[in-house]
Scaffold this active site. Structure first.
Site, PDB file in Angstrom:
ATOM      1  N   SER A  13       0.838  -1.201   0.000  1.00 24.95           N
ATOM      2  CA  SER A  13       0.000   0.000   0.000  1.00 24.95           C
ATOM      3  C   SER A  13       0.868   1.244   0.000  1.00 24.95           C
ATOM      4  O   SER A  13       2.073   1.187   0.259  1.00 24.95           O
ATOM      5  CB  SER A  13      -0.933   0.017   1.223  1.00 24.95           C
ATOM      6  OG  SER A  13      -0.196   0.140   2.418  1.00 24.95           O
ATOM      7  N   GLY A  14       0.221   2.360  -0.289  1.00 29.21           N
ATOM      8  CA  GLY A  14       0.917   3.645  -0.264  1.00 29.21           C
ATOM      9  C   GLY A  14       0.081   4.675   0.460  1.00 29.21           C
ATOM     10  O   GLY A  14      -1.114   4.473   0.698  1.00 29.21           O
ATOM     11  N   ASP A 237      12.994   3.293   1.281  1.00 32.37           N
ATOM     12  CA  ASP A 237      12.151   3.481   2.458  1.00 32.37           C
ATOM     13  C   ASP A 237      12.870   3.167   3.768  1.00 32.37           C
ATOM     14  O   ASP A 237      12.622   3.820   4.792  1.00 32.37           O
ATOM     15  CB  ASP A 237      10.849   2.684   2.344  1.00 32.37           C
ATOM     16  CG  ASP A 237      11.038   1.214   2.012  1.00 32.37           C
ATOM     17  OD1 ASP A 237      12.182   0.711   2.046  1.00 32.37           O
ATOM     18  OD2 ASP A 237      10.026   0.540   1.704  1.00 32.37           O
ATOM     19  N   THR A 238      13.781   2.196   3.752  1.00 33.93           N
ATOM     20  CA  THR A 238      14.527   1.915   4.980  1.00 33.93           C
ATOM     21  C   THR A 238      15.452   3.071   5.331  1.00 33.93           C
ATOM     22  O   THR A 238      15.649   3.399   6.501  1.00 33.93           O
ATOM     23  CB  THR A 238      15.346   0.629   4.847  1.00 33.93           C
ATOM     24  OG1 THR A 238      14.494  -0.423   4.381  1.00 33.93           O
ATOM     25  CG2 THR A 238      15.951   0.221   6.179  1.00 33.93           C
TER      26      THR A 238
END
Length: 481
Positions: A13-14, A237-238
């Site tokens: 998802s976003g 994202d990490t």
């Protein structure tokens, strides 16, 4: 009020999250959320980039609808996946997803040109079959014409930045996940690229988080009146999530908990020796050239997959459908079932490759138990207890390895991301590691994305000031084992 926008897109998802600073505190507001469903295309599992692009635009329209147009925005996604662009500015490849099976045999093929110990010594990136280096090797084998036609490689968030601005910029933190960036020079490694037979022309200059990509003017995309700067956060994202860890001291372990569990620390220099290689730790580039020294652990993917199977939902559109579900399970119900079977003792190695992309996660867990001579889970509760306890055991083992590799004694664990809400997993982590566990903030990735924008906009002087603001802005809970 000056708003900034994080567009944070995960594997399932976003979300569009607006942020602003009020009296030194960070304020977040979720504006829009959307699903990310893969599609089967040209024989491969691919990201539906057109649907994602439309979702990005819909979220921008939602900002406009509430009269909160941000001054800047940034996009982060998962790492390793890419789109190849032709000279005409159009894609010449599909955005094949990292769990697709096209990389079977690619590691062995790549090692004929460059043995892994040499690759690790140069890049510091752990061996994972889905690394971009191996995806490109697989592409050479299947579609060499795509590489021949390519003029530029764009990671997934970089592709969306291009659609927003017309400018192609490669970002450092995400580039390091490819296993094609030298850990010491912090630039593309020409020796590695040549050894793998890849065209050097497709790799552009690397830019740091905070750099300006360009201007998005929404009139041409149906977002009339939307006009703002597009900046680079840590687009991996990490990399963004690690920015948002409110560690109390230098001896804290970080876990970015989501589809993957990324467990590690920040170092000032890479660790690329043999012991690190054998332990399969990775040195990913971080904000302002920090190194995220961490281990990829299978993470909530296992729980998510089992829930999908129980609910009769497919991970990829147009793929083989699962059996119709008799009921719909929530995560809270699965957690409760696990708690009710706390005495079930079978465990699996969550880092085993059989759990990366199985046809059935349930069957994969059961088969592992059979092969290792353990009791096979018979109920949903036993299955979930096996997975929960195995994840916690994986975290504890990684902390021990991390301590041995760095020579440090770690005093706490800080969990950020969606998994920080999983109370049972957090309790088991505290119990298994014997360390204090602090959970939150939940929106760690989006928050880290916004932090890069806040600093670039002068809202905070530096990373230290922004991290200090996190501790006063969000409720960080200590977990009771």
């Amino acid at each position: 009020m000056k708003y900034h926008l994080a567009i944070d897109i995960g594997a399932s998802s976003g979300r569009h999250i607006l942020g602003h600073v009020e009296k030194g505190c960070m304020m977040l507001e979720e504006i829009y959320r959307f699903d990310n469903i893969q599609v089967r295309k040209n024989g491969h599992d691919c990201w539906n980039t057109e649907q994602l692009w439309q979702s990005i635009l819909e979220g921008l329209r939602a900002c406009k609808a509430v009269n909160k147009v941000p001054e800047t925005m940034g996009i982060d996604t998962w790492a390793v996946d890419f789109v190849l662009m032709g000279a005409d500015g159009r894609p010449v490849s599909d955005a094949v997803a990292y769990r697709d099976k096209r990389t079977k045999g690619a590691m062995e093929q790549a090692e004929r040109g460059l043995p892994f110990p040499e690759l690790y010594a140069r890049t510091g990136i752990q061996k994972q079959v889905f690394n971009t280096a191996y995806q490109l090797t697989a592409l050479q084998r299947e579609h060499p014409e795509q590489l021949a036609a390519a003029s530029r490689l764009l990671m997934i968030p970089e592709y969306f930045n291009y659609l927003l601005t017309g400018n192609m910029l490669n970002e450092y933190t995400n580039a390091t996940s490819t296993a094609l960036v030298n850990a010491y020079t912090r630039s593309w490694d020409d020796t590695v690229i040549a050894a793998l037979g890849l065209p050097r022309r497709i790799f552009g200059p690397l830019n740091l988080p905070g750099a300006r990509v360009g201007r998005f003017t929404g009139e041409v995309q149906g977002a009339v009146g939307f006009d703002c700067d597009v900046l680079l956060p840590a687009t991996h994202d990490t990399g963004s999530a690690f920015l948002a860890v409110p560690a109390r001291d230098e001896n804290a372990v970080y876990i970015s908990s989501g589809t993957w569990s990324l467990l590690g620390v920040e170092n000032e220099a890479p660790i690329t020796g043999e012991a690190s290689m054998l332990a399969n730790f990775t040195n990913e580039g971080g904000y302002r050239y920090r190194y995220r020294y961490l281990k990829n652990i299978m993470g909530l993917w296992m729980i998510q997959s089992i829930r999908r199977e129980l609910n009769g939902v497919s991970y990829v559109e147009d793929s083989k459908k699962t059996a119709a579900a008799q009921r719909q399970w929530s995560y809270a119900e699965l957690e409760a079932e696990a708690r009710g079977c706390a005495d079930f003792t079978s465990r699996v190695d969550v880092n085993d490759s059989s759990f990366l992309a199985p046809e059935s996660m349930t069957d994969a867990v059961k088969q592992f138990c059979v092969q290792t001579g353990q009791s096979v889970p018979q109920t949903v509760g036993e299955l979930m207890q096996c997975v929960y306890a195995s994840l916690a055991a994986g975290y504890a083992g990684a902390v021990r390895e991390l301590s041995a590799l760095t020579g440090k004694v770690y005093t706490s664990i800080n969990i950020v991301g969606g998994g920080s809400k999983d109370g049972y997993l957090n309790e088991l982590t505290a119990r298994t590691t014997g360390l204090p566990v602090f959970a939150g903030p939940t929106e760690g990735t989006a928050l880290g994305n916004l932090m890069a924008q806040f600093i670039a906009a002068g809202e905070f002087d530096d990373l230290e000031a922004a991290r200090a603001a996190i501790r006063q802005s969000f409720d960080i809970k200590e977990v009771t084992p």
